[in-house]
Scaffold this active site. Structure first.
Site, mmCIF file in Angstrom:
data_model
loop_
_atom_site.group_PDB
_atom_site.id
_atom_site.type_symbol
_atom_site.label_atom_id
_atom_site.label_comp_id
_atom_site.label_asym_id
_atom_site.label_seq_id
_atom_site.Cartn_x
_atom_site.Cartn_y
_atom_site.Cartn_z
ATOM 1 N N ASP A 52 6.106 -0.731 -4.939
ATOM 2 C CA ASP A 52 4.163 -0.491 -5.595
ATOM 3 C C ASP A 52 3.121 -1.077 -4.886
ATOM 4 O OD1 ASP A 52 4.247 -3.651 -6.842
ATOM 5 O OD2 ASP A 52 4.503 -2.171 -8.769
ATOM 6 N N ASN A 121 2.731 -5.051 -20.956
ATOM 7 C CA ASN A 121 2.446 -3.026 -22.538
ATOM 8 C C ASN A 121 4.312 -2.417 -21.692
ATOM 9 O OD1 ASN A 121 2.694 -2.280 -19.582
ATOM 10 N ND2 ASN A 121 0.559 -1.230 -19.922
ATOM 11 N N HIS A 123 5.751 -1.982 -18.700
ATOM 12 C CA HIS A 123 5.946 -0.646 -17.701
ATOM 13 C C HIS A 123 6.323 -2.188 -16.536
ATOM 14 C CE1 HIS A 123 2.108 -3.831 -15.912
ATOM 15 N NE2 HIS A 123 2.944 -3.751 -15.266
ATOM 16 N N GLU A 128 3.106 2.895 -15.809
ATOM 17 C CA GLU A 128 1.972 2.042 -17.383
ATOM 18 C C GLU A 128 2.566 3.543 -18.040
ATOM 19 O OE1 GLU A 128 0.830 -0.131 -16.976
ATOM 20 O OE2 GLU A 128 -0.902 0.276 -16.051
#
Ligand code: GLP
Length: 230
Positions: A52, A121, A123, A128
């Site tokens: 990313d 979280n 990811h 996400e």
């Protein structure tokens, strides 16, 4: 390390983040112990795709993932920038750039070994929650928790973290030949515990990795879930 990068049939998939820093540090250390002829051979055959990049950051911006990769791997290993690929954070049309990046990866044969860290979280890459296993490389909106998690590189200010990123999807990640998920530090214990206990679901994107036929999980003692006491 040698068997993983010596004769890659497919490109390496790389991740950024604090978890990967000691991994790359060790890789550089081992690389430097190799004879120059061997290092040159490895340089010639190197091809990697990062997961990313933030939208809006130039590769020269020290906060970009491209700059982090250049610092941690590209420069110490002497890799040609054309062999250490990331999405272009400055592309005029991020959605188009995501498609082009996925196509480039596909043309290179798809991912061989993919290194992965774990978001607080759940990811992976910047997939996400909620996120299903079919999600493709795309431009994503970053959650408040992720911008907070990554604020360190932005002077500690979550508002300074870009709102969007281009990320490979779970689709491309799950199509890799091998996955290596590295989870370290006490801050990851709670999410790791969920990852190990819960059935795969979109609420925890990393949980889809458990369906991969060749997933290796490396955990340090600090990230290990504390066993329940009676
Ligand atoms: C980031 C990145 C991931 C990384 C993960 C964990 O936001 N997009 O590629 O693996 O979150 O980051 P860290 O290793 O800093 O905890």
């Amino acid at each position: 390390m040698n068997t993983w990068i010596a004769s890659p049939q497919r490109p390496l998939g790389l991740a950024t983040g604090r978890t990967m820093e000691p991994v790359y540090g060790e890789l550089v250390r081992r690389w430097q112990a190799l004879p120059e002829g061997r290092r040159e051979q490895l340089r010639q055959s190197w091809l990697s795709f990062n997961l990313d990049e933030y939208v809006g950051l130039a590769p020269a911006d020290p906060r970009s993932f491209a700059a982090a990769m250049a610092r941690q791997l590209g420069q110490p290993l002497g890799l040609h920038p054309d062999r250490l690929l990331l999405p272009d954070g400055l592309a005029a049309d991020p959605a188009e750039e995501a498609e082009a990046y996925a196509l480039r990866l596909q043309r290179a044969g798809g991912l061989g070994l993919q290194l992965l860290g774990l978001g607080l979280n759940g990811h992976v890459g910047f997939n996400e929650p909620p996120c299903g296993p079919g999600a493709r490389c795309r431009c994503v909106q970053l959650s408040a928790s992720t911008r907070e998690q990554n604020a360190g590189a932005f002077g500690g200010d979550p508002a300074a973290v870009p709102e969007r990123a281009i990320s490979l999807g779970l689709h491309e990640i799950l199509a890799a030949e091998r996955l290596l998920l590295v989870v370290t530090g006490p801050g990851k214990a709670a999410i790791l515990e969920r990852l190990l206990r819960e059935a795969p679901s979109d609420a925890l994107p990393a949980s889809w990795l458990r369906q991969h036929r060749d997933l290796t999980l490396i955990v340090d003692a600090d990230a290990l879930p504390v066993p329940a006491t009676d």
